[in-house]
Design a protein around this motif. Structure first.
Motif, PDB file in Angstrom:
ATOM      1  N   GLU A 127      33.631  64.967  52.923  1.00 23.10           N
ATOM      2  CA  GLU A 127      33.118  63.938  52.025  1.00 23.10           C
ATOM      3  C   GLU A 127      31.689  64.285  51.627  1.00 23.10           C
ATOM      4  O   GLU A 127      30.942  64.879  52.412  1.00 23.10           O
ATOM      5  CB  GLU A 127      33.153  62.563  52.696  1.00 23.10           C
ATOM      6  CG  GLU A 127      34.546  61.964  52.794  1.00 23.10           C
ATOM      7  CD  GLU A 127      34.527  60.520  53.253  1.00 23.10           C
ATOM      8  OE1 GLU A 127      33.414  59.941  53.332  1.00 23.10           O
ATOM      9  OE2 GLU A 127      35.609  59.981  53.531  1.00 23.10           O
ATOM     10  N   GLU A 128      31.349  63.901  50.388  1.00 25.21           N
ATOM     11  CA  GLU A 128      30.009  64.209  49.898  1.00 25.21           C
ATOM     12  C   GLU A 128      29.002  63.204  50.435  1.00 25.21           C
ATOM     13  O   GLU A 128      29.179  61.992  50.356  1.00 25.21           O
ATOM     14  CB  GLU A 128      29.986  64.180  48.369  1.00 25.21           C
ATOM     15  CG  GLU A 128      28.618  64.552  47.801  1.00 25.21           C
ATOM     16  CD  GLU A 128      28.581  64.488  46.291  1.00 25.21           C
ATOM     17  OE1 GLU A 128      27.460  64.481  45.755  1.00 25.21           O
ATOM     18  OE2 GLU A 128      29.667  64.422  45.665  1.00 25.21           O
ATOM     19  N   GLU A 129      27.954  63.723  51.019  1.00 19.10           N
ATOM     20  CA  GLU A 129      26.848  62.909  51.490  1.00 19.10           C
ATOM     21  C   GLU A 129      25.553  63.590  51.094  1.00 19.10           C
ATOM     22  O   GLU A 129      25.272  64.705  51.520  1.00 19.10           O
ATOM     23  CB  GLU A 129      26.903  62.726  53.015  1.00 19.10           C
ATOM     24  CG  GLU A 129      28.102  61.931  53.512  1.00 19.10           C
ATOM     25  CD  GLU A 129      28.071  61.721  55.009  1.00 19.10           C
ATOM     26  OE1 GLU A 129      26.980  61.907  55.607  1.00 19.10           O
ATOM     27  OE2 GLU A 129      29.124  61.391  55.593  1.00 19.10           O
ATOM     28  N   SER A 130      24.809  62.896  50.221  1.00 14.76           N
ATOM     29  CA  SER A 130      23.525  63.436  49.732  1.00 14.76           C
ATOM     30  C   SER A 130      23.703  64.805  49.087  1.00 14.76           C
ATOM     31  O   SER A 130      22.888  65.718  49.280  1.00 14.76           O
ATOM     32  CB  SER A 130      22.499  63.507  50.877  1.00 14.76           C
ATOM     33  OG  SER A 130      22.296  62.233  51.438  1.00 14.76           O
ATOM     34  N   GLY A 131      24.813  64.967  48.349  1.00 12.26           N
ATOM     35  CA  GLY A 131      25.041  66.213  47.617  1.00 12.26           C
ATOM     36  C   GLY A 131      25.637  67.329  48.434  1.00 12.26           C
ATOM     37  O   GLY A 131      25.769  68.454  47.950  1.00 12.26           O
ATOM     38  N   VAL A 132      26.008  67.047  49.678  1.00  9.13           N
ATOM     39  CA  VAL A 132      26.586  68.074  50.546  1.00  9.13           C
ATOM     40  C   VAL A 132      27.969  67.624  51.018  1.00  9.13           C
ATOM     41  O   VAL A 132      28.155  66.460  51.394  1.00  9.13           O
ATOM     42  CB  VAL A 132      25.692  68.336  51.777  1.00  9.13           C
ATOM     43  CG1 VAL A 132      26.301  69.433  52.652  1.00  9.13           C
ATOM     44  CG2 VAL A 132      24.290  68.725  51.355  1.00  9.13           C
ATOM     45  N   CYS A 133      28.957  68.532  51.000  1.00 11.81           N
ATOM     46  CA  CYS A 133      30.302  68.221  51.498  1.00 11.81           C
ATOM     47  C   CYS A 133      30.311  68.412  53.015  1.00 11.81           C
ATOM     48  O   CYS A 133      30.190  69.543  53.510  1.00 11.81           O
ATOM     49  CB  CYS A 133      31.343  69.132  50.846  1.00 11.81           C
ATOM     50  SG  CYS A 133      31.585  68.817  49.074  1.00 11.81           S
ATOM     51  N   LEU A 134      30.433  67.302  53.719  1.00 10.57           N
ATOM     52  CA  LEU A 134      30.385  67.344  55.179  1.00 10.57           C
ATOM     53  C   LEU A 134      31.763  67.106  55.775  1.00 10.57           C
ATOM     54  O   LEU A 134      32.535  66.273  55.292  1.00 10.57           O
ATOM     55  CB  LEU A 134      29.409  66.288  55.702  1.00 10.57           C
ATOM     56  CG  LEU A 134      27.939  66.452  55.274  1.00 10.57           C
ATOM     57  CD1 LEU A 134      27.105  65.306  55.832  1.00 10.57           C
ATOM     58  CD2 LEU A 134      27.393  67.798  55.742  1.00 10.57           C
ATOM     59  N   ASP A 135      32.035  67.829  56.865  1.00 13.93           N
ATOM     60  CA  ASP A 135      33.302  67.678  57.578  1.00 13.93           C
ATOM     61  C   ASP A 135      33.334  66.304  58.237  1.00 13.93           C
ATOM     62  O   ASP A 135      32.376  65.900  58.913  1.00 13.93           O
ATOM     63  CB  ASP A 135      33.414  68.785  58.634  1.00 13.93           C
ATOM     64  CG  ASP A 135      34.805  68.859  59.230  1.00 13.93           C
ATOM     65  OD1 ASP A 135      35.693  68.107  58.781  1.00 13.93           O
ATOM     66  OD2 ASP A 135      35.002  69.684  60.149  1.00 13.93           O
ATOM     67  N   GLN A 136      34.441  65.601  58.048  1.00 12.23           N
ATOM     68  CA  GLN A 136      34.552  64.251  58.582  1.00 12.23           C
ATOM     69  C   GLN A 136      35.303  64.248  59.905  1.00 12.23           C
ATOM     70  O   GLN A 136      36.281  64.984  60.085  1.00 12.23           O
ATOM     71  CB  GLN A 136      35.287  63.345  57.588  1.00 12.23           C
ATOM     72  CG  GLN A 136      34.584  63.216  56.250  1.00 12.23           C
ATOM     73  CD  GLN A 136      33.191  62.626  56.394  1.00 12.23           C
ATOM     74  OE1 GLN A 136      33.050  61.490  56.876  1.00 12.23           O
ATOM     75  NE2 GLN A 136      32.174  63.369  55.994  1.00 12.23           N
ATOM     76  N   ASP A 137      34.864  63.411  60.841  1.00 11.79           N
ATOM     77  CA  ASP A 137      35.558  63.226  62.120  1.00 11.79           C
ATOM     78  C   ASP A 137      36.685  62.243  61.868  1.00 11.79           C
ATOM     79  O   ASP A 137      36.468  61.032  61.786  1.00 11.79           O
ATOM     80  CB  ASP A 137      34.586  62.678  63.160  1.00 11.79           C
ATOM     81  CG  ASP A 137      35.218  62.608  64.550  1.00 11.79           C
ATOM     82  OD1 ASP A 137      36.465  62.549  64.631  1.00 11.79           O
ATOM     83  OD2 ASP A 137      34.467  62.613  65.528  1.00 11.79           O
ATOM     84  N   GLU A 138      37.901  62.772  61.713  1.00 14.34           N
ATOM     85  CA  GLU A 138      39.034  61.932  61.339  1.00 14.34           C
ATOM     86  C   GLU A 138      39.314  60.838  62.362  1.00 14.34           C
ATOM     87  O   GLU A 138      39.720  59.727  62.025  1.00 14.34           O
ATOM     88  CB  GLU A 138      40.281  62.799  61.135  1.00 14.34           C
ATOM     89  CG  GLU A 138      40.140  63.765  59.955  1.00 14.34           C
ATOM     90  CD  GLU A 138      41.369  64.628  59.769  1.00 14.34           C
ATOM     91  OE1 GLU A 138      42.332  64.433  60.540  1.00 14.34           O
ATOM     92  OE2 GLU A 138      41.355  65.471  58.866  1.00 14.34           O
ATOM     93  N   CYS A 139      39.088  61.134  63.633  1.00 19.58           N
ATOM     94  CA  CYS A 139      39.332  60.122  64.662  1.00 19.58           C
ATOM     95  C   CYS A 139      38.353  58.960  64.504  1.00 19.58           C
ATOM     96  O   CYS A 139      38.716  57.784  64.588  1.00 19.58           O
ATOM     97  CB  CYS A 139      39.183  60.722  66.064  1.00 19.58           C
ATOM     98  SG  CYS A 139      40.540  61.865  66.455  1.00 19.58           S
ATOM     99  N   ALA A 140      37.059  59.323  64.254  1.00 21.80           N
ATOM    100  CA  ALA A 140      36.048  58.284  64.104  1.00 21.80           C
ATOM    101  C   ALA A 140      36.298  57.454  62.866  1.00 21.80           C
ATOM    102  O   ALA A 140      36.178  56.239  62.861  1.00 21.80           O
ATOM    103  CB  ALA A 140      34.670  58.920  64.066  1.00 21.80           C
ATOM    104  N   VAL A 141      36.681  58.160  61.748  1.00 32.91           N
ATOM    105  CA  VAL A 141      36.934  57.468  60.499  1.00 32.91           C
ATOM    106  C   VAL A 141      38.150  56.566  60.621  1.00 32.91           C
ATOM    107  O   VAL A 141      38.189  55.450  60.119  1.00 32.91           O
ATOM    108  CB  VAL A 141      37.154  58.483  59.357  1.00 32.91           C
ATOM    109  CG1 VAL A 141      37.574  57.774  58.077  1.00 32.91           C
ATOM    110  CG2 VAL A 141      35.864  59.264  59.098  1.00 32.91           C
ATOM    111  N   GLY A 142      39.183  57.004  61.361  1.00 29.88           N
ATOM    112  CA  GLY A 142      40.420  56.246  61.506  1.00 29.88           C
ATOM    113  C   GLY A 142      40.337  55.169  62.570  1.00 29.88           C
ATOM    114  O   GLY A 142      41.278  54.409  62.762  1.00 29.88           O
ATOM    115  N   GLY A 143      39.260  55.094  63.302  1.00 33.90           N
ATOM    116  CA  GLY A 143      39.128  54.052  64.323  1.00 33.90           C
ATOM    117  C   GLY A 143      39.424  54.536  65.717  1.00 33.90           C
ATOM    118  O   GLY A 143      39.077  53.900  66.701  1.00 33.90           O
ATOM    119  N   GLY A 144      40.119  55.729  65.840  1.00 35.27           N
ATOM    120  CA  GLY A 144      40.405  56.293  67.156  1.00 35.27           C
ATOM    121  C   GLY A 144      41.169  55.351  68.069  1.00 35.27           C
ATOM    122  O   GLY A 144      41.778  54.417  67.635  1.00 35.27           O
ATOM    123  N   GLY A 145      41.228  55.422  69.283  1.00 38.33           N
ATOM    124  CA  GLY A 145      41.801  54.656  70.404  1.00 38.33           C
ATOM    125  C   GLY A 145      42.449  53.312  70.086  1.00 38.33           C
ATOM    126  O   GLY A 145      42.712  52.969  68.964  1.00 38.33           O
TER     127      GLY A 145
END
Length: 245
Positions: A223-241
């Motif tokens: 995902e773009e953040e401040s003009g940079v494509c950053l790798d997203q932590d899918e577990c964190a984004v999805g809510g995990g546990g």
């Protein structure tokens, strides 16, 4: 066991026929230019081999006279020709068809025209073209004869009287002359010649440079953040546990 023994000759015969078929197909795809090049390579090897002939007569002047006489003799030509095209039937046929031209070069033209490939294959029997050109009329390859396909691809028929002159670009290059960068690659603007390198894995397709900040669009999982494509932590984004009860 008996059945296996009976089947063995049939299997071997099938394998031989398959190998022979592949050999025939390979010969059929060989152009006259390729055969002429094969002949020239074999001929030069024969010249080098026969140049080492030793006339140990004990008389230095006699040896030198004999060597000079042998250098352009019919005897030496025959010895050279005996070793050419030994495994290439098309090459053998080409030599038989143009034996007179070979003899003309050997006896009359090799001093003035030492490049046998150029004199025989290109200029005399006209089965090849100069490098960087193709087809019956030896037209220039896309990108020019000096840099066919911008030196970043293969020109179909390069150096042959066959081919369509179309470019098959190397990985990362595109366009009629291979002068453009393909999708997923970027051009080094500081380079005088086209030089394409891979975009960052953070980029979906196109980019303007090597880093994750040069992407035109972020790849899946970024995902773009401040003009940079950053790798997203899918577990964190999805809510995990498990959610709290």
């Amino acid at each position: 066991m008996h059945a296996q023994i009976v089947l063995l000759p049939a299997i071997l015969s099938s394998l031989w026929l398959a190998g022979r078929f592949q050999s025939i197909r390979a010969e059929e795809s060989t152009t006259k230019c390729t055969s002429c090049k094969t002949f020239v390579v074999d001929f030069i090897k024969g010249k080098e081999r026969t140049a080492r002939e030793n006339f140990a007569g004990g008389d230095v002047s006699w040896e030198e006279e004999k060597r000079l006489s042998y250098a352009t003799s019919e005897t030496r030509l025959i010895e050279i020709l005996e070793g050419v095209c030994t495994k290439d039937h098309k090459c053998q046929s080409l030599v038989e068809e143009h034996e007179e031209s070979v003899e003309t070069w050997w006896f009359n033209n090799q001093k003035g025209h030492p490049d046998l490939h150029k004199w025989l294959c290109i200029q005399s029997i006209k089965v090849c073209c100069p490098a960087g050109t193709y087809g019956k009329k030896c037209r220039e390859c896309p990108g020019g004869a000096a840099t066919p396909c911008s030196s970043q691809g293969q020109c179909d028929g390069d150096g042959d009287r066959k081919g369509k002159g179309t470019c098959s670009c190397h990985d990362g290059y595109a366009g009629k002359t291979c002068g453009l960068c393909a999708a997923g690659y970027y051009s080094d603007v500081n380079s005088t010649a086209p030089r394409c390198s891979s975009c960052s894995t953070a980029c979906e397709k196109n980019c303007t440079g090597p880093s994750a900040s040069d992407c035109e669009e972020c790849a899946d999982g970024y995902e773009e953040e401040s003009g940079v494509c950053l790798d997203q932590d899918e577990c964190a984004v999805g809510g995990g546990g498990d959610a709290a009860a």
